[in-house]
Motif scaffolding. Structure first.
Motif, PDB file in Angstrom:
ATOM      1  N   GLY A   1      10.422   6.126 -14.503  1.00  0.00           N
ATOM      2  CA  GLY A   1       9.913   4.857 -14.006  1.00  0.00           C
ATOM      3  C   GLY A   1       8.754   4.992 -13.036  1.00  0.00           C
ATOM      4  N   ASP A   2       8.282   6.206 -12.828  1.00  0.00           N
ATOM      5  CA  ASP A   2       7.207   6.429 -11.854  1.00  0.00           C
ATOM      6  C   ASP A   2       5.904   5.746 -12.249  1.00  0.00           C
ATOM      7  OD1 ASP A   2       8.908   7.973 -10.365  1.00  0.00           O
ATOM      8  OD2 ASP A   2       8.138   9.888 -11.119  1.00  0.00           O
ATOM      9  N   LEU A   3       5.537   5.822 -13.516  1.00  0.00           N
ATOM     10  CA  LEU A   3       4.255   5.255 -13.930  1.00  0.00           C
ATOM     11  C   LEU A   3       4.320   3.735 -14.032  1.00  0.00           C
ATOM     12  CD1 LEU A   3       2.978   7.936 -16.433  1.00  0.00           C
ATOM     13  CD2 LEU A   3       2.629   7.740 -13.979  1.00  0.00           C
ATOM     14  N   GLY A   4       5.459   3.208 -14.426  1.00  0.00           N
ATOM     15  CA  GLY A   4       5.631   1.754 -14.414  1.00  0.00           C
ATOM     16  C   GLY A   4       5.518   1.231 -12.992  1.00  0.00           C
ATOM     17  N   ALA A   5       6.054   2.016 -12.055  1.00  0.00           N
ATOM     18  CA  ALA A   5       5.961   1.627 -10.641  1.00  0.00           C
ATOM     19  C   ALA A   5       4.505   1.621 -10.186  1.00  0.00           C
ATOM     20  CB  ALA A   5       6.789   2.574  -9.773  1.00  0.00           C
TER      21      ALA A   5
ATOM     22  N   LEU B   1       0.828  -1.200   0.000  1.00  0.00           N
ATOM     23  CA  LEU B   1       0.000   0.000   0.000  1.00  0.00           C
ATOM     24  C   LEU B   1       0.869   1.259   0.000  1.00  0.00           C
ATOM     25  CD1 LEU B   1      -2.835   1.094  -0.109  1.00  0.00           C
ATOM     26  CD2 LEU B   1      -2.944   0.906   2.386  1.00  0.00           C
ATOM     27  N   ALA B   2       1.970   1.248   0.718  1.00  0.00           N
ATOM     28  CA  ALA B   2       2.890   2.390   0.708  1.00  0.00           C
ATOM     29  C   ALA B   2       3.442   2.611  -0.700  1.00  0.00           C
ATOM     30  CB  ALA B   2       4.032   2.162   1.692  1.00  0.00           C
ATOM     31  N   GLY B   3       3.745   1.535  -1.411  1.00  0.00           N
ATOM     32  CA  GLY B   3       4.217   1.662  -2.787  1.00  0.00           C
ATOM     33  C   GLY B   3       3.163   2.259  -3.700  1.00  0.00           C
ATOM     34  N   VAL B   4       1.914   1.837  -3.532  1.00  0.00           N
ATOM     35  CA  VAL B   4       0.817   2.389  -4.327  1.00  0.00           C
ATOM     36  C   VAL B   4       0.682   3.883  -4.051  1.00  0.00           C
ATOM     37  CG1 VAL B   4      -1.700   2.391  -4.632  1.00  0.00           C
ATOM     38  CG2 VAL B   4      -0.457   0.222  -4.550  1.00  0.00           C
ATOM     39  N   ARG B   5       0.702   4.250  -2.769  1.00  0.00           N
ATOM     40  CA  ARG B   5       0.565   5.674  -2.416  1.00  0.00           C
ATOM     41  C   ARG B   5       1.701   6.507  -2.992  1.00  0.00           C
ATOM     42  NH1 ARG B   5      -2.670   7.893   1.000  1.00  0.00           N
ATOM     43  NH2 ARG B   5      -1.076   9.243   1.865  1.00  0.00           N
ATOM     44  N   HIS B   6       2.918   5.994  -2.946  1.00  0.00           N
ATOM     45  CA  HIS B   6       4.069   6.703  -3.515  1.00  0.00           C
ATOM     46  C   HIS B   6       3.865   6.920  -5.017  1.00  0.00           C
ATOM     47  CE1 HIS B   6       8.194   7.970  -4.137  1.00  0.00           C
ATOM     48  NE2 HIS B   6       8.217   7.152  -5.179  1.00  0.00           N
ATOM     49  N   SER B   7       3.414   5.883  -5.699  1.00  0.00           N
ATOM     50  CA  SER B   7       3.192   5.977  -7.141  1.00  0.00           C
ATOM     51  C   SER B   7       2.042   6.925  -7.468  1.00  0.00           C
ATOM     52  CB  SER B   7       2.911   4.598  -7.716  1.00  0.00           C
ATOM     53  OG  SER B   7       4.028   3.758  -7.552  1.00  0.00           O
ATOM     54  N   LEU B   8       1.004   6.911  -6.659  1.00  0.00           N
ATOM     55  CA  LEU B   8      -0.114   7.828  -6.887  1.00  0.00           C
ATOM     56  C   LEU B   8       0.314   9.283  -6.703  1.00  0.00           C
ATOM     57  CD1 LEU B   8      -3.112   5.922  -5.276  1.00  0.00           C
ATOM     58  CD2 LEU B   8      -2.715   6.382  -7.710  1.00  0.00           C
ATOM     59  N   ARG B   9       1.213   9.528  -5.767  1.00  0.00           N
ATOM     60  CA  ARG B   9       1.735  10.897  -5.604  1.00  0.00           C
ATOM     61  C   ARG B   9       2.451  11.342  -6.876  1.00  0.00           C
ATOM     62  NH1 ARG B   9       2.691   9.122  -0.404  1.00  0.00           N
ATOM     63  NH2 ARG B   9       4.884   8.723  -0.810  1.00  0.00           N
ATOM     64  N   ALA B  10       3.191  10.428  -7.506  1.00  0.00           N
ATOM     65  CA  ALA B  10       3.868  10.764  -8.765  1.00  0.00           C
ATOM     66  C   ALA B  10       2.832  11.100  -9.836  1.00  0.00           C
ATOM     67  CB  ALA B  10       4.756   9.605  -9.215  1.00  0.00           C
ATOM     68  N   LEU B  11       1.761  10.307  -9.933  1.00  0.00           N
ATOM     69  CA  LEU B  11       0.714  10.578 -10.911  1.00  0.00           C
ATOM     70  C   LEU B  11       0.013  11.897 -10.600  1.00  0.00           C
ATOM     71  CD1 LEU B  11      -0.893   9.640 -13.374  1.00  0.00           C
ATOM     72  CD2 LEU B  11      -2.364   8.354 -11.812  1.00  0.00           C
ATOM     73  N   ASN B  12      -0.269  12.159  -9.337  1.00  0.00           N
ATOM     74  CA  ASN B  12      -0.875  13.436  -8.948  1.00  0.00           C
ATOM     75  C   ASN B  12       0.028  14.609  -9.323  1.00  0.00           C
ATOM     76  OD1 ASN B  12      -3.298  12.490  -7.953  1.00  0.00           O
ATOM     77  ND2 ASN B  12      -2.516  12.226  -5.884  1.00  0.00           N
ATOM     78  N   GLY B  13       1.343  14.431  -9.201  1.00  0.00           N
ATOM     79  CA  GLY B  13       2.291  15.471  -9.591  1.00  0.00           C
ATOM     80  C   GLY B  13       2.197  15.780 -11.078  1.00  0.00           C
ATOM     81  N   VAL B  14       2.010  14.758 -11.879  1.00  0.00           N
ATOM     82  CA  VAL B  14       1.837  14.935 -13.323  1.00  0.00           C
ATOM     83  C   VAL B  14       0.575  15.760 -13.596  1.00  0.00           C
ATOM     84  CG1 VAL B  14       1.214  13.658 -15.435  1.00  0.00           C
ATOM     85  CG2 VAL B  14       3.114  12.874 -14.021  1.00  0.00           C
TER      86      VAL B  14
END
Length: 178
Positions: A129-133, A17-30
């Protein structure tokens, strides 16, 4: 022993879940970068995007509010700001209590700038690699919980409970004929 296994599963769940949240923050940044590039807030961008997805003209405000998951007061305030900026127009709908909203030419231009900026940011995020993550993290998280349900860890007293079906996405609703 069971307690140790439960703690290990919780630790795995938390890490996924922490990994998902980290990746979602990257998507939100986009998404935020796209909004900023067009001089919009993320809420304004979402409103314009929802409006465009529904054809951009004579869209009931209630439909946009449902797409955005906003209460009536917040949606009305956002609409007022967008009208003041000349990004949308509003008019009374067929039912005098309803409001229909349309994109103005300025609104279309702002949305186009925003979407183009998002496209550029997506390419950069992909290189990093943010979106692949995000994709990997979501798959791992869903697989973990699917497996837990399959082996009975998520079910109560042996019943075969299934997760509720998710709502139809607004993009699918938007393509319905009117």
């Amino acid at each position: 022993m069971e307690r140790l296994a439960s703690a290990a599963m919780a630790s795995t769940d938390y890490a996924l879940l922490a990994g998902v949240r980290h990746s979602l923050r990257a998507l939100n940044g986009v998404i935020e970068a796209g909004a900023k590039a067009a001089g919009l807030t993320v809420q304004q961008q979402g409103f314009l995007l929802s409006l465009a997805a529904r054809g951009g003209a004579h869209v009931p405000l209630a439909d946009l509010r449902a797409d955005l998951g906003m209460d009536q007061a917040t949606t009305s305030e956002l609409l007022t700001r967008l009208v003041r900026r000349g990004l949308v127009t509003r008019r009374t709908g067929l039912d005098r209590r309803a409001v229909d909203v349309s994109l103005s030419q300025s609104g279309r231009s702002a949305l186009t700038r925003s979407v183009r900026a998002i496209g550029r940011e997506v390419k950069l995020a992909k290189k990093r690699g943010d979106l692949g993550a995000l994709q990997r993290n979501l798959r791992a998280y869903f697989a973990f919980h699917t497996e837990r349900l399959r082996v009975g860890h998520g079910a109560r007293s042996g019943s075969s409970r299934r997760a509720p079906a998710s709502r139809q996405p607004s993009s699918a609703r938007a393509s319905r004929p009117r």
